[in-house]
Design an enzyme around this catalytic site. Sequence first.
Site, PDB file in Angstrom:
ATOM      1  N   ARG A   1    -133.270 -85.560  13.983  1.00  0.00           N
ATOM      2  CA  ARG A   1    -132.865 -84.848  15.197  1.00  0.00           C
ATOM      3  C   ARG A   1    -131.754 -83.836  14.917  1.00  0.00           C
ATOM      4  O   ARG A   1    -131.472 -82.968  15.739  1.00  0.00           O
ATOM      5  CB  ARG A   1    -132.430 -85.851  16.277  1.00  0.00           C
ATOM      6  CG  ARG A   1    -132.558 -85.257  17.681  1.00  0.00           C
ATOM      7  CD  ARG A   1    -132.259 -86.247  18.784  1.00  0.00           C
ATOM      8  NE  ARG A   1    -130.876 -86.655  18.776  1.00  0.00           N
ATOM      9  CZ  ARG A   1    -130.445 -87.895  18.577  1.00  0.00           C
ATOM     10  NH1 ARG A   1    -131.308 -88.875  18.382  1.00  0.00           N
ATOM     11  NH2 ARG A   1    -129.160 -88.178  18.590  1.00  0.00           N
TER      12      ARG A   1
ATOM     13  N   TYR B   1    -133.077 -61.141  29.483  1.00  0.00           N
ATOM     14  CA  TYR B   1    -134.353 -61.856  29.545  1.00  0.00           C
ATOM     15  C   TYR B   1    -134.344 -62.810  30.757  1.00  0.00           C
ATOM     16  O   TYR B   1    -133.315 -63.450  31.042  1.00  0.00           O
ATOM     17  CB  TYR B   1    -134.533 -62.625  28.224  1.00  0.00           C
ATOM     18  CG  TYR B   1    -135.674 -63.595  28.271  1.00  0.00           C
ATOM     19  CD1 TYR B   1    -136.966 -63.163  28.499  1.00  0.00           C
ATOM     20  CD2 TYR B   1    -135.451 -64.964  28.115  1.00  0.00           C
ATOM     21  CE1 TYR B   1    -138.018 -64.062  28.575  1.00  0.00           C
ATOM     22  CE2 TYR B   1    -136.494 -65.867  28.182  1.00  0.00           C
ATOM     23  CZ  TYR B   1    -137.768 -65.415  28.419  1.00  0.00           C
ATOM     24  OH  TYR B   1    -138.798 -66.303  28.511  1.00  0.00           O
TER      25      TYR B   1
ATOM     26  N   ASP C   1    -128.036 -61.432  21.679  1.00  0.00           N
ATOM     27  CA  ASP C   1    -129.446 -61.775  21.486  1.00  0.00           C
ATOM     28  C   ASP C   1    -130.074 -60.651  20.657  1.00  0.00           C
ATOM     29  O   ASP C   1    -130.210 -59.519  21.122  1.00  0.00           O
ATOM     30  CB  ASP C   1    -130.138 -61.910  22.852  1.00  0.00           C
ATOM     31  CG  ASP C   1    -131.591 -62.374  22.729  1.00  0.00           C
ATOM     32  OD1 ASP C   1    -132.212 -62.122  21.687  1.00  0.00           O
ATOM     33  OD2 ASP C   1    -132.109 -62.971  23.696  1.00  0.00           O
TER      34      ASP C   1
ATOM     35  N   LYS D   1    -140.633 -64.808  18.259  1.00  0.00           N
ATOM     36  CA  LYS D   1    -141.089 -63.408  18.257  1.00  0.00           C
ATOM     37  C   LYS D   1    -141.215 -62.883  16.816  1.00  0.00           C
ATOM     38  O   LYS D   1    -141.965 -63.412  16.039  1.00  0.00           O
ATOM     39  CB  LYS D   1    -140.139 -62.558  19.093  1.00  0.00           C
ATOM     40  CG  LYS D   1    -139.707 -63.211  20.409  1.00  0.00           C
ATOM     41  CD  LYS D   1    -140.863 -63.515  21.330  1.00  0.00           C
ATOM     42  CE  LYS D   1    -140.353 -64.102  22.638  1.00  0.00           C
ATOM     43  NZ  LYS D   1    -141.310 -64.838  23.382  1.00  0.00           N
TER      44      LYS D   1
HETATM   45  C1  LIG Z   1    -135.042 -61.246  24.286  1.00  0.00           C
HETATM   46  C2  LIG Z   1    -135.499 -62.667  24.443  1.00  0.00           C
HETATM   47  N1  LIG Z   1    -134.618 -63.660  24.231  1.00  0.00           N
HETATM   48  C3  LIG Z   1    -134.975 -64.948  24.361  1.00  0.00           C
HETATM   49  C4  LIG Z   1    -136.252 -65.314  24.729  1.00  0.00           C
HETATM   50  C5  LIG Z   1    -136.603 -66.775  24.883  1.00  0.00           C
HETATM   51  O1  LIG Z   1    -137.319 -67.207  23.782  1.00  0.00           O
HETATM   52  P1  LIG Z   1    -138.277 -68.498  23.759  1.00  0.00           P
HETATM   53  O2  LIG Z   1    -139.472 -68.157  24.585  1.00  0.00           O
HETATM   54  O3  LIG Z   1    -138.548 -68.704  22.325  1.00  0.00           O
HETATM   55  O4  LIG Z   1    -137.505 -69.616  24.377  1.00  0.00           O
HETATM   56  C6  LIG Z   1    -137.203 -64.310  24.929  1.00  0.00           C
HETATM   57  C7  LIG Z   1    -138.574 -64.668  25.304  1.00  0.00           C
HETATM   58  O5  LIG Z   1    -139.386 -63.840  25.600  1.00  0.00           O
HETATM   59  C8  LIG Z   1    -136.816 -62.963  24.789  1.00  0.00           C
HETATM   60  O6  LIG Z   1    -137.673 -61.954  24.994  1.00  0.00           O
END
Ligand SMILES: Cc1ncc(COP(=O)(O)O)c(C=O)c1O
Length: 404
Positions: free
Chosen positions: A58, A111, A183, A208
């Site tokens: 974990r 997001y 991010d 992604k």
């Molecule tokens: C810019 C961005 N950050 C974070 C996330 C969240 O990622 P996850 O779907 O892997 O939780 C996304 C999802 O589309 C995103 O586009």
Amino acid sequence: MRTDWSMDTRIIHSSQSPDPLTGAISEALIPAVAYAFPNAETAAAVVAGDQEGIYYGRYGNPTLRVLEQKVAELEGGEDALGVSSGMAAISIALLAFLKHGDHVLVTKDVYGGTYSFLTSLAPRFGIEFDFVDCTNLEEVKLSVKANTKALYIETPSNPCLTVLDIQQLSTICKQFQIPMIVDNTFMTPYLQQPLLLGADVVVHSATKYLNGHGDVVAGIIVGKKHQIDFMRKKIMGDLGQNLNAWESFLILRGLKTMGLRVQRHCSSAQQIAEFLDAQPSIRRVNYPGLPSHPQHSLAKKQMKAMGGIVSFEVEGGLMAGKQFINSLKLAMISFSLGDPETLVQHPASMTHSSIPAGERLKFGISDGLIRLSVGLEDPADIIRDLAQGLSAITPQMLNETRVI
Ligand SMILES: Cc1ncc(COP(=O)(O)O)c(C=O)c1O
């Protein structure tokens, strides 16, 4: 690893070498949950963090550890933590700096999942937030409160592709002694390294571009070793948001081609943005690589290339937009991005539907906005598909504007 190797070479070789026992070049997949120690003292030292090691699934596994070290190196950070999703990475990074009574400043077009976490879950634990226009540095300074404990940004933003000045924002953060979390999902360390520009923590949806094949949900956080240790032990471990060995292996495999993939995503996206920009039925194209983008010169300075995401608004708003995406034959309607396939989506009703309509409009997410994740197909085929989609919009639809 040689320190003079370029990013393209480091992507392949950093933190990885042939297995000393077998010579295997591809990474070993080690799914073990439990690890044996030579004696109780060593076990205690590893659990206490006085000695490097893995003690329970974990909290990590050896395959994940290679991935963590690799991404930390590529981002220019001390250490990294791989977790079960991008949202796990975002929530862990925020919770590491915020507790009951604290306040966080957040860039205004984030997001949808981040918005949802901050507006629904975080307040239940007494965490306050304000969304600010981070292109306006004065507004950021004026929005810092006595209890502000972090600045959270996304650049370029999802889905409006707003580019924020990481260096300038990090100077403000240093002035107020608050950490800055970035991010970096849209860019990957291949195109942008926020830590080298002054940020404190980087988060990724590894779902992604890092993995790049649409078959893993994962997240990664990069920062200082003591921050990552705290996140691993006190948040990720306690909440059980760990990333398993199989998914770590897949990301390590995907990463090997990240340089080539990202270059292709960027060059195709540029061609597609230019194509869309020249179409009379398109009202607005958001792509940092277009000279018309409000932060085009900052983007050229801060990013190695402009990324694979283009968003745009068709004339006629929602009805025309829906007709357009429903008519596409190559691009698929889907929530994700950064995959080999070209994916298209309607943020107002899909990824950003958790944001109320009024708020969405303030963030620039109109009902007619469409986000395109440009895939690795031949860009000429993608452009032909977009052209035939646009030709399906009827003149009546062009006059329609409606809020859903
Ligand atoms: C810019 C961005 N950050 C974070 C996330 C969240 O990622 P996850 O779907 O892997 O939780 C996304 C999802 O589309 C995103 O586009």
